[in-house]
Design an enzyme around this catalytic site. Structure first.
Site, mmCIF file in Angstrom:
data_model
loop_
_atom_site.group_PDB
_atom_site.id
_atom_site.type_symbol
_atom_site.label_atom_id
_atom_site.label_comp_id
_atom_site.label_asym_id
_atom_site.label_seq_id
_atom_site.Cartn_x
_atom_site.Cartn_y
_atom_site.Cartn_z
ATOM 1 N N ASP A 147 -3.389 0.618 6.342
ATOM 2 C CA ASP A 147 -4.334 -0.525 7.204
ATOM 3 C C ASP A 147 -3.596 -1.503 7.465
ATOM 4 O O ASP A 147 -3.832 -2.486 8.032
ATOM 5 C CB ASP A 147 -5.509 -0.710 6.769
ATOM 6 C CG ASP A 147 -5.515 -1.602 5.637
ATOM 7 O OD1 ASP A 147 -4.746 -1.256 4.603
ATOM 8 O OD2 ASP A 147 -6.562 -2.345 5.357
ATOM 9 N N SER A 168 -7.965 1.542 3.130
ATOM 10 C CA SER A 168 -6.730 0.905 2.591
ATOM 11 C C SER A 168 -5.692 2.075 2.271
ATOM 12 O O SER A 168 -5.508 2.774 2.871
ATOM 13 C CB SER A 168 -7.100 -0.180 1.638
ATOM 14 O OG SER A 168 -5.882 -0.994 1.276
ATOM 15 N N ASP A 181 0.682 -0.389 3.679
ATOM 16 C CA ASP A 181 0.042 0.638 3.315
ATOM 17 C C ASP A 181 -0.639 1.237 4.525
ATOM 18 O O ASP A 181 -0.524 0.450 5.894
ATOM 19 C CB ASP A 181 -1.029 0.126 2.304
ATOM 20 C CG ASP A 181 -1.965 -1.072 2.613
ATOM 21 O OD1 ASP A 181 -1.580 -1.656 3.672
ATOM 22 O OD2 ASP A 181 -2.777 -1.283 2.137
ATOM 23 N N ASP A 218 -2.372 -4.017 5.496
ATOM 24 C CA ASP A 218 -2.610 -5.336 5.071
ATOM 25 C C ASP A 218 -1.851 -5.736 3.529
ATOM 26 O O ASP A 218 -1.714 -6.920 3.402
ATOM 27 C CB ASP A 218 -4.353 -5.526 4.451
ATOM 28 C CG ASP A 218 -4.666 -4.393 3.609
ATOM 29 O OD1 ASP A 218 -4.058 -3.789 3.373
ATOM 30 O OD2 ASP A 218 -5.873 -5.020 3.195
#
Length: 546
Positions: A292, A144, A290, A294
């Protein structure tokens, strides 16, 4: 554990490690007989935390590496059993693609069916894919918004949501029962999912979101060197928006994140380039994902010039009302976490829908109950639904960005701004101002000492407000599972929650001040800002971390 024990365990690890890089790292440590380095890598192991594993890359069980990942895959395979289907995704971090391939090899070698994403795509695409294909589980290789040195392994169950107890414990026990990875049977018969097979269905599902029909909007966007750019751009153009203008230096995936100290939109300085782009093009909205994708951050222009970022709670409040205006039914549910703003409960009451409060993390939000149309956490995570339900049973930074753009375009067409909408909410429900106080540590024992200090000597007053109640969340409160945290309710509706981070070496404090708006919203904001600063100062002193 003695030095001899550490050396023996390290040599056993070295003998089974398939990666020449970590073998060389470990050989050097053994040659130097670096006891501290051995203890750091072999004195403990990564545990399943926020739905999986996350940690620094390197050799040993206390690091993310190919042995750790193969053991995790073997543990998951044992819990699921042969014949089950697992979908695997990965981002652009160091070793993510390798870890995904190792996972597929272990799963297929154990008799499971594996489908691997054919590109470096956002985490919400993986979460969507689990339910889209009716898979039994999903794995996303990502850390993340963690620093470049980290990677992680996020596990989803068949409902498309992150795993919760007791499944995580079962997998952890199965990992512990796994032998040497060089003795695991490995397969090579997994399938690869291409763009049309999974990205297109995901984008088609986003078409159900309450985006409206206004499209006149100039958007500045950054993926922060992550994997969001391509999928987000396609989502926007499919919906009829002009493609957002992207920060060129941050547009392409780069696992070293060279332009930011931490690839997290919440961190100081992370949004500087995006805000600079917004100023140069006169953007109506600033968006960021961010790495990734999500999570989603949003910024808005100010009447006096310049821009400011919305807090996760501000965006959550705006999105909650937007979703409730565009959905129907008495059985609707909205949910957030114990560290997010109390505003959502008031919005739910005004719309006559149910409200739930969960532990921190989307794995808990998705378990809030049936009828969930909107869930959010203050850390920039949002899952947005429609009358058709939630397209993604996890936080979705692409869907959130698209919905925020629709909301902002609707407001612009009416001659209004996001700030106007925030002011409307402050007048209706009172101004709910939130802030975070975080302490990053190098020694995790500092966090334990600070929490012990608060438990032994709980504050009776903070920022001039009496502490009306103190709850130790480790005992479990209001029907929630036990968790390491403390919650204080202060006079006037203020609230403080203190907890260790589940993903980073941080102690995190979540502050909320509620100010009735009697005259001007601007005056209420100024007073709230002063109160939050006083709260930060007093809480820092109580923690002993000034």
């Amino acid at each position: 554990m003695t030095t001899d024990d550490l050396v023996r365990i390290a040599r056993e690890w070295h003998a089974q490690d398939p990666d020449p890089r970590t073998r060389a790292e470990l050989a050097d440590i053994l040659d130097r007989r670096d006891t501290a380095a051995l203890a750091d890598r072999f004195g403990g192991k990564l545990e399943f935390g926020t739905a999986g594993l996350r940690g620094e890359l390197g050799a040993g069980p206390n690091r993310m590496n190919r042995v750790t990942v193969m053991r995790a895959a073997a543990g998951l395979a044992r819990v699921l059993g042969p014949g089950r289907h697992v979908v695997i995704g990965f981002d652009a971090r160091h070793m993510s693609d390798v870890f995904a391939g190792d996972t597929a090899a272990v799963l297929t070698g154990a008799g499971l069916r594996a489908s691997v994403m054919g590109g470096r795509w956002p985490t919400p695409v993986l979460a969507f894919a689990v339910r889209h294909f009716g898979a039994d589980a999903g794995i996303m290789v990502t850390a993340s918004h963690n620093p470049p040195r980290d990677n992680g392994y996020k596990v989803y169950w068949g409902d498309g949501a992150q795993i919760v107890p007791p499944i995580d414990r079962e997998i952890s026990q199965a990992i512990d029962a796994t032998g040497r990875v060089d003795e695991l049977p490995l397969g090579d018969g997994w399938e690869t999912l291409d763009h049309d097979t999974i990205v297109v269905p995901y984008l088609e599902a986003l078409a159900a979101l309450p985006v409206g029909d206004a499209r006149d909007l100039v958007i500045a966007y950054t993926p922060l060197h992550g994997v969001g750019h391509g999928v987000l751009t396609e989502a926007f153009t499919r919906a009829g928006f002009a493609a957002p203008r992207v920060v060129g230096r941050q547009a392409e995936p780069d696992p070293d994140f060279p332009t930011v100290s931490f690839p997290n939109p919440e961190e100081p300085g992370a949004m500087d380039l995006a805000l600079g782009l917004a100023t140069s093009i006169g953007a109506d909205l600033v968006l960021a994902n961010d790495p990734d994708a999500d999570r989603c951050a949003a910024g808005m222009p100010l009447p006096e010039g310049g821009y400011r970022m919305l807090t996760g709670d501000e965006a959550g409040g705006l999105l909650a009302e937007h979703v409730l205006r565009h959905t129907s039914g008495d059985d609707r549910l909205v949910a957030t976490t114990i560290v997010s703003s109390s505003l959502l409960a008031k919005i739910a009451a005004a719309y006559g829908v149910r409200h739930a409060e969960t532990l921190t993390g989307f794995k808990w939000i998705m378990k809030a109950g049936p009828g969930l149309v909107f869930g959010y956490e203050e850390a920039l995570g949002y899952s947005i639904g429609s009358d058709e339900g939630l397209p993604v049973h996890d936080k979705d930074g692409v869907g959130a960005a698209l919905t925020l753009a629709g909301l902002a375009a609707d407001a612009r067409r009416a001659g209004r701004t996001l700030l106007d909408l925030l002011d409307d909410q402050a007048r209706r429900y009172g101004l709910h101002a939130t802030a975070q106080l975080s302490f990053r540590v190098t020694d995790l024992e500092e966090i334990g000492r600070a929490m012990a200090r608060l438990r032994a000597e709980p504050p009776t007053e903070l920022a001039g407000r009496e502490v009306e109640s103190a709850e130790d969340l480790a005992a479990g409160v209001a029907g929630l599972p036990p968790t390491d945290g403390l919650r204080y309710r202060l006079a006037g509706g203020a609230r403080v929650v203190v907890r260790p981070s589940g993903t980073e070496p941080k102690l995190k404090c979540y502050l909320e001040i509620v100010i009735p708006v009697e005259d001007s919203v601007a005056a209420a904001r100024a007073r709230a800002a002063e109160d939050l600063e006083a709260l930060k100062k007093d809480l820092s002193a109580a923690l002993g971390l000034l």
